[in-house]
Design a protein around this motif. Structure first.
Motif, PDB file in Angstrom:
ATOM      1  N   LEU A   1     -14.194  25.449 -11.257  1.00  0.00           N
ATOM      2  CA  LEU A   1     -14.151  24.152 -10.573  1.00  0.00           C
ATOM      3  C   LEU A   1     -13.587  23.041 -11.462  1.00  0.00           C
ATOM      4  CD1 LEU A   1     -14.887  23.188  -7.740  1.00  0.00           C
ATOM      5  CD2 LEU A   1     -17.048  22.350  -8.653  1.00  0.00           C
ATOM      6  N   ALA A   2     -13.473  23.298 -12.767  1.00  0.00           N
ATOM      7  CA  ALA A   2     -13.009  22.273 -13.697  1.00  0.00           C
ATOM      8  C   ALA A   2     -11.653  21.670 -13.312  1.00  0.00           C
ATOM      9  CB  ALA A   2     -12.969  22.830 -15.116  1.00  0.00           C
ATOM     10  N   PRO A   3     -10.651  22.480 -12.920  1.00  0.00           N
ATOM     11  CA  PRO A   3      -9.347  21.867 -12.568  1.00  0.00           C
ATOM     12  C   PRO A   3      -9.449  20.862 -11.420  1.00  0.00           C
ATOM     13  CG  PRO A   3      -9.116  24.231 -12.883  1.00  0.00           C
ATOM     14  CD  PRO A   3     -10.586  23.949 -12.892  1.00  0.00           C
ATOM     15  N   TRP A   4     -10.253  21.159 -10.396  1.00  0.00           N
ATOM     16  CA  TRP A   4     -10.423  20.217  -9.278  1.00  0.00           C
ATOM     17  C   TRP A   4     -11.218  18.988  -9.717  1.00  0.00           C
ATOM     18  CZ3 TRP A   4     -10.375  25.494  -8.130  1.00  0.00           C
ATOM     19  CH2 TRP A   4      -9.466  25.888  -7.145  1.00  0.00           C
ATOM     20  N   ALA A   5     -12.258  19.232 -10.515  1.00  0.00           N
ATOM     21  CA  ALA A   5     -13.134  18.136 -10.911  1.00  0.00           C
ATOM     22  C   ALA A   5     -12.438  17.159 -11.850  1.00  0.00           C
ATOM     23  CB  ALA A   5     -14.393  18.689 -11.578  1.00  0.00           C
ATOM     24  N   LEU A   6     -11.643  17.694 -12.760  1.00  0.00           N
ATOM     25  CA  LEU A   6     -11.036  16.859 -13.790  1.00  0.00           C
ATOM     26  C   LEU A   6      -9.657  16.330 -13.394  1.00  0.00           C
ATOM     27  CD1 LEU A   6     -12.077  18.938 -16.939  1.00  0.00           C
ATOM     28  CD2 LEU A   6     -13.202  16.942 -15.941  1.00  0.00           C
ATOM     29  N   ARG A   7      -9.225  16.682 -12.195  1.00  0.00           N
ATOM     30  CA  ARG A   7      -7.917  16.182 -11.744  1.00  0.00           C
ATOM     31  C   ARG A   7      -7.923  14.655 -11.684  1.00  0.00           C
ATOM     32  NH1 ARG A   7      -6.179  18.872  -6.362  1.00  0.00           N
ATOM     33  NH2 ARG A   7      -6.239  20.662  -7.796  1.00  0.00           N
ATOM     34  N   ASP A   8      -9.039  14.101 -11.261  1.00  0.00           N
ATOM     35  CA  ASP A   8      -9.196  12.644 -11.231  1.00  0.00           C
ATOM     36  C   ASP A   8     -10.482  12.319 -11.987  1.00  0.00           C
ATOM     37  OD1 ASP A   8      -9.519   9.956 -10.760  1.00  0.00           O
ATOM     38  OD2 ASP A   8      -9.022  10.078  -8.623  1.00  0.00           O
TER      39      ASP A   8
ATOM     40  N   THR B   1     -23.368  11.424  -1.817  1.00  0.00           N
ATOM     41  CA  THR B   1     -22.248  11.830  -2.654  1.00  0.00           C
ATOM     42  C   THR B   1     -21.991  13.318  -2.493  1.00  0.00           C
ATOM     43  OG1 THR B   1     -21.361  11.824  -4.915  1.00  0.00           O
ATOM     44  CG2 THR B   1     -23.684  12.378  -4.656  1.00  0.00           C
ATOM     45  N   SER B   2     -20.784  13.721  -2.856  1.00  0.00           N
ATOM     46  CA  SER B   2     -20.400  15.128  -2.874  1.00  0.00           C
ATOM     47  C   SER B   2     -19.072  15.200  -3.615  1.00  0.00           C
ATOM     48  CB  SER B   2     -20.271  15.684  -1.444  1.00  0.00           C
ATOM     49  OG  SER B   2     -19.262  14.999  -0.742  1.00  0.00           O
TER      50      SER B   2
ATOM     51  N   LEU C   1     -20.180  18.092  -7.914  1.00  0.00           N
ATOM     52  CA  LEU C   1     -20.610  19.489  -7.964  1.00  0.00           C
ATOM     53  C   LEU C   1     -20.410  20.074  -9.359  1.00  0.00           C
ATOM     54  CD1 LEU C   1     -19.240  20.854  -4.566  1.00  0.00           C
ATOM     55  CD2 LEU C   1     -21.626  20.424  -5.172  1.00  0.00           C
ATOM     56  N   TRP C   2     -19.275  19.750  -9.973  1.00  0.00           N
ATOM     57  CA  TRP C   2     -18.988  20.286 -11.311  1.00  0.00           C
ATOM     58  C   TRP C   2     -20.028  19.818 -12.320  1.00  0.00           C
ATOM     59  CZ3 TRP C   2     -16.980  18.002 -15.967  1.00  0.00           C
ATOM     60  CH2 TRP C   2     -16.582  18.945 -16.920  1.00  0.00           C
TER      61      TRP C   2
ATOM     62  N   LEU D   1     -17.200  33.546  -5.652  1.00  0.00           N
ATOM     63  CA  LEU D   1     -17.653  33.430  -4.269  1.00  0.00           C
ATOM     64  C   LEU D   1     -18.399  32.114  -4.040  1.00  0.00           C
ATOM     65  CD1 LEU D   1     -18.842  37.101  -3.671  1.00  0.00           C
ATOM     66  CD2 LEU D   1     -16.989  35.941  -2.450  1.00  0.00           C
ATOM     67  N   GLN D   2     -19.209  31.701  -5.020  1.00  0.00           N
ATOM     68  CA  GLN D   2     -19.942  30.444  -4.883  1.00  0.00           C
ATOM     69  C   GLN D   2     -18.995  29.252  -4.838  1.00  0.00           C
ATOM     70  OE1 GLN D   2     -23.159  29.783  -4.473  1.00  0.00           O
ATOM     71  NE2 GLN D   2     -24.068  31.796  -4.765  1.00  0.00           N
ATOM     72  N   VAL D   3     -17.995  29.244  -5.715  1.00  0.00           N
ATOM     73  CA  VAL D   3     -17.022  28.146  -5.703  1.00  0.00           C
ATOM     74  C   VAL D   3     -16.251  28.143  -4.383  1.00  0.00           C
ATOM     75  CG1 VAL D   3     -14.875  27.294  -6.743  1.00  0.00           C
ATOM     76  CG2 VAL D   3     -16.793  27.978  -8.197  1.00  0.00           C
ATOM     77  N   GLY D   4     -15.856  29.338  -3.921  1.00  0.00           N
ATOM     78  CA  GLY D   4     -15.173  29.435  -2.638  1.00  0.00           C
ATOM     79  C   GLY D   4     -16.024  28.890  -1.502  1.00  0.00           C
ATOM     80  N   TYR D   5     -17.324  29.162  -1.559  1.00  0.00           N
ATOM     81  CA  TYR D   5     -18.244  28.668  -0.538  1.00  0.00           C
ATOM     82  C   TYR D   5     -18.278  27.139  -0.535  1.00  0.00           C
ATOM     83  CZ  TYR D   5     -22.785  27.086   1.218  1.00  0.00           C
ATOM     84  OH  TYR D   5     -23.779  26.398   1.855  1.00  0.00           O
ATOM     85  N   PHE D   6     -18.451  26.531  -1.707  1.00  0.00           N
ATOM     86  CA  PHE D   6     -18.548  25.070  -1.777  1.00  0.00           C
ATOM     87  C   PHE D   6     -17.257  24.392  -1.332  1.00  0.00           C
ATOM     88  CE2 PHE D   6     -22.116  25.851  -4.801  1.00  0.00           C
ATOM     89  CZ  PHE D   6     -23.070  25.082  -4.142  1.00  0.00           C
ATOM     90  N   LEU D   7     -16.116  24.915  -1.771  1.00  0.00           N
ATOM     91  CA  LEU D   7     -14.843  24.303  -1.405  1.00  0.00           C
ATOM     92  C   LEU D   7     -14.560  24.473   0.090  1.00  0.00           C
ATOM     93  CD1 LEU D   7     -12.585  25.347  -4.431  1.00  0.00           C
ATOM     94  CD2 LEU D   7     -13.667  23.132  -4.013  1.00  0.00           C
ATOM     95  N   LEU D   8     -14.863  25.662   0.622  1.00  0.00           N
ATOM     96  CA  LEU D   8     -14.643  25.899   2.048  1.00  0.00           C
ATOM     97  C   LEU D   8     -15.568  25.036   2.896  1.00  0.00           C
ATOM     98  CD1 LEU D   8     -12.928  27.702   3.914  1.00  0.00           C
ATOM     99  CD2 LEU D   8     -14.814  29.349   3.919  1.00  0.00           C
TER     100      LEU D   8
END
Length: 285
Positions: free
Chosen positions: A194-201, A28-29, A34-35, A73-80
């Motif tokens: 990261l909440a907006p990406w995580a909670l989008r779905d 999983t990922s 992650l959130w 920077l950490q969130v940018g790292y995970f998303l990238l």
């Protein structure tokens, strides 16, 4: 490298390898998973973070600034990283990111932090990075990956690794922030960003909740691994710690062969031997 620094780096590498293997085993990922790990980490480390901030009496505005930068920077790292794995071959992205990250960290530590590592340290760093790339290239290629995209993403992720390493190192050395307090603040920022990406779905979050073992393992061990590295940075230079922490790649690479039956065991063992040789050079230096 003193025995204490070596112990901190080794313990951090074990924790880092453990949570990476746990994610791979869980299969999983994604932002939802992650959130949830960030939320759990923020809750678990809250008592330690608050106590460290109160006991040291840090300037909260300075703490908030460093924590905001660290978390972003950490969130940018995970998303990238996730975008890189989708766009290119893992066998290109992973070794480039894990190889260029520590190498750039050493270069930036010299340029920006005024560190002056001796030749043994520089040689050890180069040897470790070489071993990391050898292990990374042992990974099988994914299908349909774009090699050029993989190279660009790998280099970009390596830059982000170097920047957040230097940022956090500056916070706990020059900035004199407590390590646990800093990274707890970083986790709070990671949760918020990261909440907006995580909670989008929300269905994805609900699906991720099914991983009742992976979430607590990653949620606790991922912050712990990095906290141990930052504690080591307070006792030794970034030029030493940044390359040495990549010994975790050895553990993940060997686990991939022994546990998940991934191919090219000889290349993995050769790479592991090169990394360990580099760590030995750092220890002497």
């Amino acid at each position: 490298m003193t025995p204490l620094v070596l112990s901190l780096v080794a313990a951090g590498a074990l924790a880092h390898a453990a949570w990476n293997v746990t994610i791979k085993r869980a299969g999983t990922s994604g932002p939802g998973f992650l959130w949830l790990t960030f939320v759990l980490g923020a809750v678990v480390f809250a008592p330690f973070g608050v106590v460290s901030l109160v006991s040291t009496g840090v300037d909260l505005s300075r703490w908030a600034g460093f924590a905001l930068g660290s978390g972003a920077l950490q969130v940018g790292y995970f998303l990238l990283l996730q975008r890189g794995y989708r766009a290119g071959d893992v066998s290109v992205v992973y070794p480039l990111a894990r190889g260029t990250g520590p190498l750039l960290s050493v270069a930036l530590a010299v340029l920006l932090l005024g560190e002056r590592p001796g030749w043994p340290v520089l040689l050890g760093a180069v040897v470790i990075v070489t071993g990391v790339v050898v292990i990374g290239l042992a990974a099988g290629r994914s299908t349909g990956g774009d090699r050029r995209a993989g190279v660009l993403y790998g280099l970009g992720i390596g830059v982000v690794i170097a920047v957040y390493t230097l940022w956090d190192a500056t916070a706990v050395t020059t900035g004199e922030l407590p390590v646990v307090g800093l990274y707890w603040g970083s986790l709070l920022v990671q949760v918020a960003l990261l909440a907006p990406w995580a909670l989008r779905d929300r269905q994805l979050v609900a699906t991720a909740l099914a991983h009742r073992v992976a979430i607590p393992v990653v949620g606790v061990l991922a912050p712990l691994a990095y906290i141990l590295v930052l504690l080591a940075v307070q006792l030794a230079s970034v030029s030493v710690v940044a390359p040495a922490r990549e010994v975790s790649v050895v553990l993940v690479g060997l686990a991939g062969w022994l546990w998940f039956r991934e191919p090219h065991p000889v290349q993995r063992l050769v790479g592991a031997s090169i990394v360990l040789l580099g760590v030995g050079v750092l220890t002497v230096g």
